[in-house]
Write a protein that holds these residues in place. Structure first.
Motif, PDB file in Angstrom:
ATOM      1  N   GLY A  12     -53.911  -9.119   9.442  1.00 19.16           N
ATOM      2  CA  GLY A  12     -54.756  -9.016   8.265  1.00 19.16           C
ATOM      3  C   GLY A  12     -54.234  -7.960   7.312  1.00 19.16           C
ATOM      4  O   GLY A  12     -53.308  -7.217   7.614  1.00 19.16           O
ATOM      5  N   ILE A  13     -54.842  -7.914   6.142  1.00 19.08           N
ATOM      6  CA  ILE A  13     -54.397  -6.970   5.122  1.00 19.08           C
ATOM      7  C   ILE A  13     -54.959  -5.584   5.417  1.00 19.08           C
ATOM      8  O   ILE A  13     -56.137  -5.437   5.728  1.00 19.08           O
ATOM      9  CB  ILE A  13     -54.853  -7.419   3.720  1.00 19.08           C
ATOM     10  N   GLY A  14     -54.101  -4.583   5.325  1.00 17.53           N
ATOM     11  CA  GLY A  14     -54.573  -3.211   5.348  1.00 17.53           C
ATOM     12  C   GLY A  14     -54.670  -2.560   6.707  1.00 17.53           C
ATOM     13  O   GLY A  14     -55.129  -1.428   6.809  1.00 17.53           O
ATOM     14  N   GLU A  15     -54.230  -3.196   7.756  1.00 16.96           N
ATOM     15  CA  GLU A  15     -54.204  -2.536   9.061  1.00 16.96           C
ATOM     16  C   GLU A  15     -52.843  -1.870   9.233  1.00 16.96           C
ATOM     17  O   GLU A  15     -52.595  -0.828   8.678  1.00 16.96           O
ATOM     18  CB  GLU A  15     -54.499  -3.559  10.166  1.00 16.96           C
ATOM     19  N   THR A  16     -51.945  -2.454   9.992  1.00 14.61           N
ATOM     20  CA  THR A  16     -50.595  -1.905  10.132  1.00 14.61           C
ATOM     21  C   THR A  16     -49.637  -2.730   9.294  1.00 14.61           C
ATOM     22  O   THR A  16     -49.636  -3.961   9.361  1.00 14.61           O
ATOM     23  CB  THR A  16     -50.137  -1.930  11.596  1.00 14.61           C
ATOM     24  N   LYS A  17     -48.818  -2.058   8.492  1.00 15.58           N
ATOM     25  CA  LYS A  17     -47.834  -2.766   7.682  1.00 15.58           C
ATOM     26  C   LYS A  17     -46.567  -3.040   8.479  1.00 15.58           C
ATOM     27  O   LYS A  17     -45.855  -4.002   8.214  1.00 15.58           O
ATOM     28  CB  LYS A  17     -47.504  -1.947   6.441  1.00 15.58           C
ATOM     29  N   ILE A  77     -37.629  -3.646  18.751  1.00 13.22           N
ATOM     30  CA  ILE A  77     -38.014  -4.811  17.956  1.00 13.22           C
ATOM     31  C   ILE A  77     -38.803  -4.297  16.754  1.00 13.22           C
ATOM     32  O   ILE A  77     -39.768  -3.544  16.915  1.00 13.22           O
ATOM     33  CB  ILE A  77     -38.875  -5.791  18.766  1.00 13.22           C
ATOM     34  N   TRP A  78     -38.379  -4.681  15.566  1.00  9.49           N
ATOM     35  CA  TRP A  78     -39.121  -4.335  14.358  1.00  9.49           C
ATOM     36  C   TRP A  78     -40.186  -5.400  14.112  1.00  9.49           C
ATOM     37  O   TRP A  78     -39.920  -6.604  14.220  1.00  9.49           O
ATOM     38  CB  TRP A  78     -38.204  -4.297  13.141  1.00  9.49           C
ATOM     39  N   GLY A  79     -41.365  -4.977  13.722  1.00 10.69           N
ATOM     40  CA  GLY A  79     -42.414  -5.890  13.311  1.00 10.69           C
ATOM     41  C   GLY A  79     -42.825  -5.611  11.877  1.00 10.69           C
ATOM     42  O   GLY A  79     -43.056  -4.457  11.505  1.00 10.69           O
ATOM     43  N   LEU A  80     -42.917  -6.652  11.050  1.00 10.89           N
ATOM     44  CA  LEU A  80     -43.295  -6.519   9.643  1.00 10.89           C
ATOM     45  C   LEU A  80     -44.473  -7.446   9.365  1.00 10.89           C
ATOM     46  O   LEU A  80     -44.413  -8.638   9.663  1.00 10.89           O
ATOM     47  CB  LEU A  80     -42.119  -6.887   8.726  1.00 10.89           C
ATOM     48  N   GLN A  91     -47.928  14.317  12.437  1.00  4.86           N
ATOM     49  CA  GLN A  91     -47.297  13.018  12.565  1.00  4.86           C
ATOM     50  C   GLN A  91     -47.674  12.116  11.392  1.00  4.86           C
ATOM     51  O   GLN A  91     -48.808  12.100  10.941  1.00  4.86           O
ATOM     52  CB  GLN A  91     -47.710  12.356  13.880  1.00  4.86           C
ATOM     53  N   VAL A  92     -46.719  11.339  10.904  1.00 10.04           N
ATOM     54  CA  VAL A  92     -46.949  10.378   9.836  1.00 10.04           C
ATOM     55  C   VAL A  92     -47.010   8.990  10.458  1.00 10.04           C
ATOM     56  O   VAL A  92     -46.042   8.523  11.044  1.00 10.04           O
ATOM     57  CB  VAL A  92     -45.830  10.439   8.779  1.00 10.04           C
ATOM     58  N   GLU A  93     -48.137   8.331  10.365  1.00 15.39           N
ATOM     59  CA  GLU A  93     -48.302   7.031  10.984  1.00 15.39           C
ATOM     60  C   GLU A  93     -47.563   5.965  10.195  1.00 15.39           C
ATOM     61  O   GLU A  93     -47.472   6.027   8.980  1.00 15.39           O
ATOM     62  CB  GLU A  93     -49.788   6.674  11.048  1.00 15.39           C
ATOM     63  N   LEU A  94     -47.063   4.985  10.915  1.00 15.36           N
ATOM     64  CA  LEU A  94     -46.483   3.842  10.231  1.00 15.36           C
ATOM     65  C   LEU A  94     -47.570   3.142   9.439  1.00 15.36           C
ATOM     66  O   LEU A  94     -48.710   3.037   9.867  1.00 15.36           O
ATOM     67  CB  LEU A  94     -45.876   2.869  11.242  1.00 15.36           C
ATOM     68  N   GLY A  95     -47.197   2.643   8.255  1.00 19.59           N
ATOM     69  CA  GLY A  95     -48.167   2.001   7.394  1.00 19.59           C
ATOM     70  C   GLY A  95     -48.813   2.957   6.419  1.00 19.59           C
ATOM     71  O   GLY A  95     -49.644   2.574   5.621  1.00 19.59           O
TER      72      GLY A  95
END
Length: 678
Positions: free
Chosen positions: A530-535, A558-561, A613-617
């Motif tokens: 969905g939109i706005g959770e993890t990018k 493994i990269w996830g996008l 820490q800087v979170e992904l997304g």
């Protein structure tokens, strides 16, 4: 001139400026005072003064003064910026005032206060049309905010200077807002302060947003619904005439939104793509393309000049015609997540309009239930639909939409739901007809429509979703003269037709893949939650233990996008700049898992305060000035033009990566791929 080196262009502009000073006796923006003949100058047409072009040197000086330091809301630096803005507007002959506001949010530590700067040039006619030009002067606590958005304030000041001596039968207002990052509090307060008579007289608002234009020079017109406004069309016409460009409209919420919801037509002029450094501690004056900013000022000034001329009739009827279908309502974007779990104050901030507390009681289990009513437009319906937001124990739980009360019958509403979400996942026969339910994975919303004796009930609830794998591609080793990894075959060939958006995202990924095969990237997955959770997401594949292998094997990755967070359903980027940041953060997170880089970084910076820490997304820099960890330092190592100028602990962390030849080569190649100056 665009082909000249920067230093030659600077010499050329300096010569033009010196010549102008000798001929016209101009002074710098901190000292120049324009003679004022009267607030409304009526002269024969043949004697009308000529609108001069914007002065890049004035813009440069204003930008450097404003963006010399961060201007967090409520800080002394913001107050200095306010004094500077007000002084210049007074120098140009405007009647200025400071509008102080305070917007309590319920908790003392989160109360929001600020100061707007308001400058007015009235006419002799109390019923005259009003044109408003606005910008925002505050920044995040750690950012000098040159692109975001001292560039907009500088453009406002230069527009005010150019129009200050032009004859007018239109009242001009220039307003610089505070507290943009706190729910657009400054602009909302200003709109609420307008009387009904003033709102009726406003024929348009031009908000000047981020105008750094350092990635590309594209300019767009943002409106609440993506539809034209009278003043927006005037800007588009002026851009075609002066620049042979066509500034297009885009649907976007922004600082113009409080005006629109207050029944005042408004449009934002902004860059099509923000800079990588925008809003960060690296958002400095040299990031802004001054020549392009001067062109934007010329277009804005020309559009307003044509409207304010005494030779043109009142634009009130025309402006209101453009604005006929715009109501004091929030337009709920289709498939956009709803803020379930938020408080009533957070809902009000998100919608930008005040709600009405309709009822408050307690259910059988002792939970407090509040119902708040808002005017909202849903699913492309032009009419305002009365919408009730239900809060359980202070948190948004359910939304009920009264479509039937606005004349949208059940068949019409069902057709709209099917066009967006497809056929219902479930239909049940009830006493009054067939009820249907839908699940929106992208917007994380469950929708139900139930027929009743009189009309129907339409409800929206939260629908928790899990990560759904959409597509996958293998990684192939680097070969030949190309040290970057490559993308191999599609690994989900049985998944059906490929989403066309995957190819758009693949094109970007190819530009950002790691160097060599030492980073052990195995696969690229495209998913959505969905939109706005993890990018983005990084999956770490730990190696199996092997007693025969003495040295520790490194993990694979493994990269996830998230496809939905990257691109709209129409295949347009939601924010291409931010997606590039997130992919580079993935690479940086990989480096954190590789012993050589991790150990060296920890040894060198072990005595410093540990970085938050800087979170992904999350956009790099979205926290209160922590020291960057390895992955965020890596992002700025790649993207910052002059990393050595960062200074202090920040600079040392960015410089850390220069000890690795493979990362230097990666930085060079990626900056070439992204067409960033080396």
């Amino acid at each position: 001139m665009d082909d000249l080196p920067k230093f030659l262009r600077a010499i050329f502009l300096a010569a033009v400026w010196i010549t102008g000073c000798l001929l016209g006796g101009c002074a710098g923006p901190s000292t120049r005072v324009l003679p004022q003949e009267s607030k409304e100058v009526m002269v024969p047409k043949e004697e009308l003064p000529v609108l001069e072009e914007s002065n890049p040197f004035y813009l440069q000086e204003e930008l450097e003064i404003l963006a010399g330091t961060p201007r967090a809301g409520g800080s002394e630096e913001e107050r200095e910026a306010i004094r500077y803005i007000r002084q210049l507007l007074e120098d140009y002959g405007y009647d200025t005032s400071l509008q102080q506001f305070s917007s309590p949010s319920g908790a003392p530590e989160t109360d929001v206060s600020g100061i707007n700067v308001v400058a007015v040039r009235e006419t002799s006619k109390p019923e005259a049309d009003i044109v408003i030009v606005s910008a925002c002067h505050d920044t995040l606590p750690w950012s000098p905010g040159a692109s975001e958005s001292a560039s907009g304030v500088a453009a406002l000041l230069e527009t005010a200077r150019l129009l200050s001596r032009m004859p007018t039968d239109t009242e001009l207002r220039f307003v610089s807002f505070s507290r943009y990052s706190k729910g657009q509090t400054g602009s909302r307060y200003y709109v609420e302060s307008l009387s009904e008579e003033e709102r009726h007289r406003v024929i348009g608002v031009v908000h000047l947003g981020g105008l750094g234009c350092s990635i590309n020079s594209g300019i767009m017109l943002e409106s609440e619904d993506g539809k034209p406004t009278m003043l927006g069309d005037a800007l588009r016409d002026a851009s075609q005439e002066l620049l042979q460009e066509n500034w297009f409209y885009g649907q976007q919420e922004g600082e113009h939104s409080p005006f629109v919801r207050g029944r005042v037509p408004a449009v934002t002029v902004s860059q099509q793509r923000e800079a990588f450094e925008a809003g960060s501690r690296f958002d400095r004056p040299e990031l802004v393309d001054i020549e392009r900013l001067a062109q934007v000022v010329n277009v804005v000034s020309r559009a307003i000049f044509d409207i304010m001329s005494p030779d043109t009739p009142s634009m009130l009827a025309k402006a209101h015609h453009y604005n006929d279908l715009r109501d004091d309502a929030y337009i709920q974007p289709i498939r956009q997540p709803i803020g379930f779990g938020e408080t009533p104050q957070e809902t009000e901030n998100r919608l930008g309009i005040r709600g009405f507390l309709a009822a408050e009681n307690t259910d059988g289990e002792g939970n407090t239930i509040q119902s708040w009513e808002y005017p909202v437009k849903w699913l492309g319906v032009d009419q305002v639909l009365l919408t009730t937001y239900y809060y359980q124990n202070g948190r948004l739980d359910t939304i009920a939409v009264d479509g039937d009360g606005a004349g949208v019958d059940m068949a019409d509403m069902r057709e709209r739901l099917v066009s967006v979400y497809g056929e219902p996942i479930e239909e049940t026969e009830g006493p009054n007809g067939i009820a249907g339910s839908w699940q929106d994975v992208v917007g994380r919303t469950a929708i139900s429509m139930t027929p009743e004796t009189d009309g129907y009930e339409l409800e929206f609830r939260e629908y928790p979703t899990e990560k759904i794998l959409l597509d996958s591609y293998e990684i192939i080793p680097a070969a030949g003269q190309n040290p970057q990894l490559g993308l191999g075959r599609r690994e989900m060939e049985n998944a059906g037709a490929q989403d066309p958006r995957v190819n758009v995202l693949l094109t970007l990924v190819r530009q950002l893949l790691p160097m060599g095969d030492g980073q052990r990237l195995r696969r690229i997955d495209f998913y959505t939650d969905g939109i706005g959770e993890t990018k983005t997401a990084l999956e770490i594949l730990q190696p199996e233990e092997d007693e025969e292998v003495e040295e520790q094997r490194e993990p694979e990755f493994i990269w996830g996008l998230d496809l939905e967070d990257a691109l709209t359903a129409e295949g347009k980027w939601r924010n291409e700049t931010d997606m590039i940041r997130q992919i580079l953060l993935l690479y940086g997170q990989m480096l954190e898992q590789i012993e050589e880089y991790r150990t060296d970084f920890e040894i060198i910076f072990s005595d410093e305060n540990s970085a938050q820490q800087v979170e992904l997304g999350v956009k790099p820099g979205d926290y209160k000035e922590p020291l960057p960890d390895l992955k965020e330092s890596f992002v700025w190592f790649v993207l910052t033009d002059r990393p050595g100028e960062a200074g202090g602990n920040w600079g040392a962390r960015i410089q850390f990566f220069y000890r690795y030849e493979e990362l230097i080569a990666y930085r060079t190649q990626i900056r070439n791929n992204l067409k960033i100056d080396p």
